[in-house]
Design a protein around this motif. Structure first.
Motif, PDB file in Angstrom:
ATOM      1  N   ARG A  20       0.856  -1.192   0.000  1.00  0.00           N
ATOM      2  CA  ARG A  20       0.000   0.000   0.000  1.00  0.00           C
ATOM      3  C   ARG A  20       0.891   1.241   0.000  1.00  0.00           C
ATOM      4  NH1 ARG A  20      -5.193   0.237   0.749  1.00  0.00           N
ATOM      5  NH2 ARG A  20      -5.290  -1.815   1.732  1.00  0.00           N
ATOM      6  N   THR A  21       0.940   1.915  -1.138  1.00  0.00           N
ATOM      7  CA  THR A  21       1.777   3.104  -1.282  1.00  0.00           C
ATOM      8  C   THR A  21       0.972   4.200  -1.974  1.00  0.00           C
ATOM      9  OG1 THR A  21       2.618   2.288  -3.402  1.00  0.00           O
ATOM     10  CG2 THR A  21       3.926   1.775  -1.445  1.00  0.00           C
ATOM     11  N   ARG A  22       1.459   5.417  -1.909  1.00  0.00           N
ATOM     12  CA  ARG A  22       0.767   6.539  -2.571  1.00  0.00           C
ATOM     13  C   ARG A  22       1.132   6.624  -4.053  1.00  0.00           C
ATOM     14  NH1 ARG A  22       1.898   9.200   2.616  1.00  0.00           N
ATOM     15  NH2 ARG A  22      -0.077   9.357   3.739  1.00  0.00           N
ATOM     16  N   GLU A  23       2.279   6.101  -4.415  1.00  0.00           N
ATOM     17  CA  GLU A  23       2.713   6.060  -5.811  1.00  0.00           C
ATOM     18  C   GLU A  23       3.060   4.621  -6.153  1.00  0.00           C
ATOM     19  OE1 GLU A  23       6.601   7.406  -8.457  1.00  0.00           O
ATOM     20  OE2 GLU A  23       6.034   8.597  -6.717  1.00  0.00           O
ATOM     21  N   PHE A  24       2.500   4.121  -7.242  1.00  0.00           N
ATOM     22  CA  PHE A  24       2.741   2.722  -7.585  1.00  0.00           C
ATOM     23  C   PHE A  24       2.650   2.523  -9.090  1.00  0.00           C
ATOM     24  CE2 PHE A  24      -1.705   3.398  -6.689  1.00  0.00           C
ATOM     25  CZ  PHE A  24      -2.385   2.701  -7.695  1.00  0.00           C
ATOM     26  N   GLU A  25       3.063   1.340  -9.526  1.00  0.00           N
ATOM     27  CA  GLU A  25       3.051   0.987 -10.945  1.00  0.00           C
ATOM     28  C   GLU A  25       1.803   0.149 -11.213  1.00  0.00           C
ATOM     29  OE1 GLU A  25       5.356   1.798 -14.396  1.00  0.00           O
ATOM     30  OE2 GLU A  25       5.785   2.281 -12.310  1.00  0.00           O
ATOM     31  N   GLN A  26       0.948   0.667 -12.081  1.00  0.00           N
ATOM     32  CA  GLN A  26      -0.328  -0.001 -12.336  1.00  0.00           C
ATOM     33  C   GLN A  26      -0.331  -0.648 -13.717  1.00  0.00           C
ATOM     34  OE1 GLN A  26      -3.853   2.512 -12.316  1.00  0.00           O
ATOM     35  NE2 GLN A  26      -5.041   0.890 -11.387  1.00  0.00           N
ATOM     36  N   MET A  27      -0.899  -1.851 -13.796  1.00  0.00           N
ATOM     37  CA  MET A  27      -1.060  -2.567 -15.060  1.00  0.00           C
ATOM     38  C   MET A  27      -2.556  -2.703 -15.337  1.00  0.00           C
ATOM     39  SD  MET A  27       1.666  -5.678 -14.370  1.00  0.00           S
ATOM     40  CE  MET A  27       0.683  -6.379 -13.026  1.00  0.00           C
ATOM     41  N   GLU A  28      -2.998  -2.236 -16.496  1.00  0.00           N
ATOM     42  CA  GLU A  28      -4.424  -2.319 -16.812  1.00  0.00           C
ATOM     43  C   GLU A  28      -4.636  -2.725 -18.265  1.00  0.00           C
ATOM     44  OE1 GLU A  28      -7.042   0.431 -13.965  1.00  0.00           O
ATOM     45  OE2 GLU A  28      -6.016   1.575 -15.523  1.00  0.00           O
ATOM     46  N   ILE A  29      -5.696  -3.477 -18.488  1.00  0.00           N
ATOM     47  CA  ILE A  29      -6.156  -3.811 -19.832  1.00  0.00           C
ATOM     48  C   ILE A  29      -7.612  -3.383 -19.923  1.00  0.00           C
ATOM     49  CG2 ILE A  29      -6.633  -5.648 -21.492  1.00  0.00           C
ATOM     50  CD1 ILE A  29      -4.440  -7.287 -20.107  1.00  0.00           C
ATOM     51  N   GLU A  30      -7.931  -2.616 -20.963  1.00  0.00           N
ATOM     52  CA  GLU A  30      -9.328  -2.322 -21.277  1.00  0.00           C
ATOM     53  C   GLU A  30      -9.684  -3.196 -22.473  1.00  0.00           C
ATOM     54  OE1 GLU A  30     -10.663  -0.519 -18.984  1.00  0.00           O
ATOM     55  OE2 GLU A  30      -8.660  -0.080 -18.208  1.00  0.00           O
ATOM     56  N   PHE A  31     -10.529  -4.190 -22.239  1.00  0.00           N
ATOM     57  CA  PHE A  31     -10.883  -5.152 -23.275  1.00  0.00           C
ATOM     58  C   PHE A  31     -12.302  -4.851 -23.745  1.00  0.00           C
ATOM     59  CE2 PHE A  31     -12.030  -9.377 -24.950  1.00  0.00           C
ATOM     60  CZ  PHE A  31     -10.918  -9.615 -25.747  1.00  0.00           C
ATOM     61  N   PHE A  32     -12.415  -4.395 -24.989  1.00  0.00           N
ATOM     62  CA  PHE A  32     -13.681  -3.911 -25.542  1.00  0.00           C
ATOM     63  C   PHE A  32     -14.447  -5.058 -26.208  1.00  0.00           C
ATOM     64  CE2 PHE A  32     -10.661  -0.431 -25.408  1.00  0.00           C
ATOM     65  CZ  PHE A  32     -11.396   0.590 -24.832  1.00  0.00           C
ATOM     66  N   VAL A  33     -15.715  -5.207 -25.820  1.00  0.00           N
ATOM     67  CA  VAL A  33     -16.540  -6.308 -26.316  1.00  0.00           C
ATOM     68  C   VAL A  33     -17.918  -5.788 -26.713  1.00  0.00           C
ATOM     69  CG1 VAL A  33     -15.347  -7.953 -24.821  1.00  0.00           C
ATOM     70  CG2 VAL A  33     -17.484  -6.905 -24.038  1.00  0.00           C
ATOM     71  N   LYS A  34     -18.645  -6.603 -27.444  1.00  0.00           N
ATOM     72  CA  LYS A  34     -20.004  -6.249 -27.842  1.00  0.00           C
ATOM     73  C   LYS A  34     -20.936  -6.397 -26.645  1.00  0.00           C
ATOM     74  CE  LYS A  34     -23.583  -7.264 -31.280  1.00  0.00           C
ATOM     75  NZ  LYS A  34     -23.938  -8.073 -32.464  1.00  0.00           N
ATOM     76  N   PRO A  35     -21.809  -5.411 -26.395  1.00  0.00           N
ATOM     77  CA  PRO A  35     -22.777  -5.542 -25.302  1.00  0.00           C
ATOM     78  C   PRO A  35     -23.578  -6.833 -25.456  1.00  0.00           C
ATOM     79  CG  PRO A  35     -22.806  -3.325 -26.180  1.00  0.00           C
ATOM     80  CD  PRO A  35     -21.927  -4.110 -27.101  1.00  0.00           C
ATOM     81  N   GLY A  36     -23.759  -7.517 -24.349  1.00  0.00           N
ATOM     82  CA  GLY A  36     -24.440  -8.801 -24.380  1.00  0.00           C
ATOM     83  C   GLY A  36     -23.485  -9.971 -24.276  1.00  0.00           C
ATOM     84  N   THR A  37     -22.213  -9.732 -24.661  1.00  0.00           N
ATOM     85  CA  THR A  37     -21.185 -10.765 -24.513  1.00  0.00           C
ATOM     86  C   THR A  37     -20.277 -10.471 -23.326  1.00  0.00           C
ATOM     87  OG1 THR A  37     -19.547  -9.670 -25.946  1.00  0.00           O
ATOM     88  CG2 THR A  37     -21.180 -11.089 -27.024  1.00  0.00           C
TER      89      THR A  37
END
Length: 320
Positions: free
Chosen positions: A89-106
């Motif tokens: 738990r730190t105030r500055e950190f290295e973040q890894m994120e993926i935004e995976f775009f899909v069709k609504p309903g799937t």
């Protein structure tokens, strides 16, 4: 801001910055050597919004079809009131994120698939399954943008704690950016001949937390066979070990060193290797056990004659 200030619109996406998650709010600070001339800046609490802002740029330049993902790693900041537990738990950190775009309903199907794959990723890299679990967020703890969310938790020395969150963000972010910027964020599905805002599945984890979990899970102290002391060993998966192979001459004998150097330069072309000839061979083995080197290649006097080295396995200590 995490200081009890009433909710205000987010300057990035227009969404409401609401309690009770003050640690996730944008961190307001001053940048400059003197307060009188400093600029007020907002440090990002996540890397996701840069991906959403550039969604159309990526779509047009890559001509991707749904489903597809955009990944990013970078600095993020949280106004943590009580940092602690080393880098957990730190105030500055290295973040890894993926935004995976899909069709609504799937989206729900893809959510479960990402949850399964991300859980397996930790296991494949050496985390023991009994030290991992999946916890679904209750309705009263869901973020305002999430349809559903799960945490992958690790059993740290202080108890179970979040390692990574995997959320179904629906079309919240693209819709907010579209509403407040006036830019069209929709996707045209040429097969269905329809236009819509994609839904998003978001795996989000901290590189610092993952590193800490891998280190804790790999660390071990065990009786050293034949010696009245403990062996400290880091059972890191070979893919994570900083050094893959240690090349060790049995001694600094003039006959051994040239051959050991040949072996070292040969191995170094393919793997991260380290040459070590200081102290006894036993101490060198222990030194590389501590940093998690999976294999050690020892050059002895027989090597000079037959070009064969002795390979020692870190975990079993067997030599071939």
């Amino acid at each position: 801001r995490g200081n009890g200030v009433p909710a205000t619109p987010c300057p990035t996406c227009g969404g409401e910055l609401s309690e009770p998650e003050p640690a996730n709010l944008m961190l307001e600070t001053w940048l400059g050597p003197i307060r009188a001339t400093a600029d007020k800046v907002y440090l990002r609490p996540e890397t996701a919004q840069g991906i959403f802002v550039n969604f159309q740029n990526v779509l047009i330049s890559t001509r991707r079809k749904l489903p597809f993902g955009i990944a990013q790693i970078g600095k993020a900041f949280r106004n943590e009131i009580t940092p602690g537990n080393f880098v957990f738990r730190t105030r500055e950190f290295e973040q890894m994120e993926i935004e995976f775009f899909v069709k609504p309903g799937t989206d729900e199907e893809w959510h479960q698939r990402w949850l399964k794959d991300r859980f397996q990723w930790y296991i494949d890299l050496g985390i023991r399954p009994e030290n991992l679990r999946i916890r679904q967020h209750a309705n009263d703890e869901l973020a305002h943008y999430a349809k559903s969310c799960y945490d992958i938790e690790y059993r740290f020395p202080w108890g179970w704690a979040e390692l990574e969150g995997i959320a179904n963000r629906t079309d919240f972010d693209l819709r907010q950016h579209q509403q407040h910027s006036g830019q069209d964020m929709t996707y045209f599905d040429d097969q269905a001949q329809e236009r819509y805002l994609p839904y998003v599945i978001e795996p989000s984890g901290g590189a610092d937390r993952a590193t800490l979990a891998f280190l804790i899970d790999a660390y071990d102290e065990e009786p050293d066979l034949g010696i009245r002391e403990m062996r400290t060993v880091l059972h890191l998966h070979p893919a994570l070990a900083p050094v893959k192979v240690a090349v060790l001459p049995l001694s600094r004998n003039a006959r051994l060193v040239p051959k050991a150097q040949v072996v070292y330069h040969m191995v170094q072309k393919r793997l991260v290797a380290q040459y070590d000839d200081a102290q006894s061979i036993g101490r060198r083995y222990r030194r590389h056990d501590e940093i998690g080197t999976p294999l050690a290649g020892t050059v002895d006097f027989q090597t000079v004659d037959d070009n064969a080295v002795t390979i020692r396995d870190r975990d079993t200590m067997q030599q071939v």
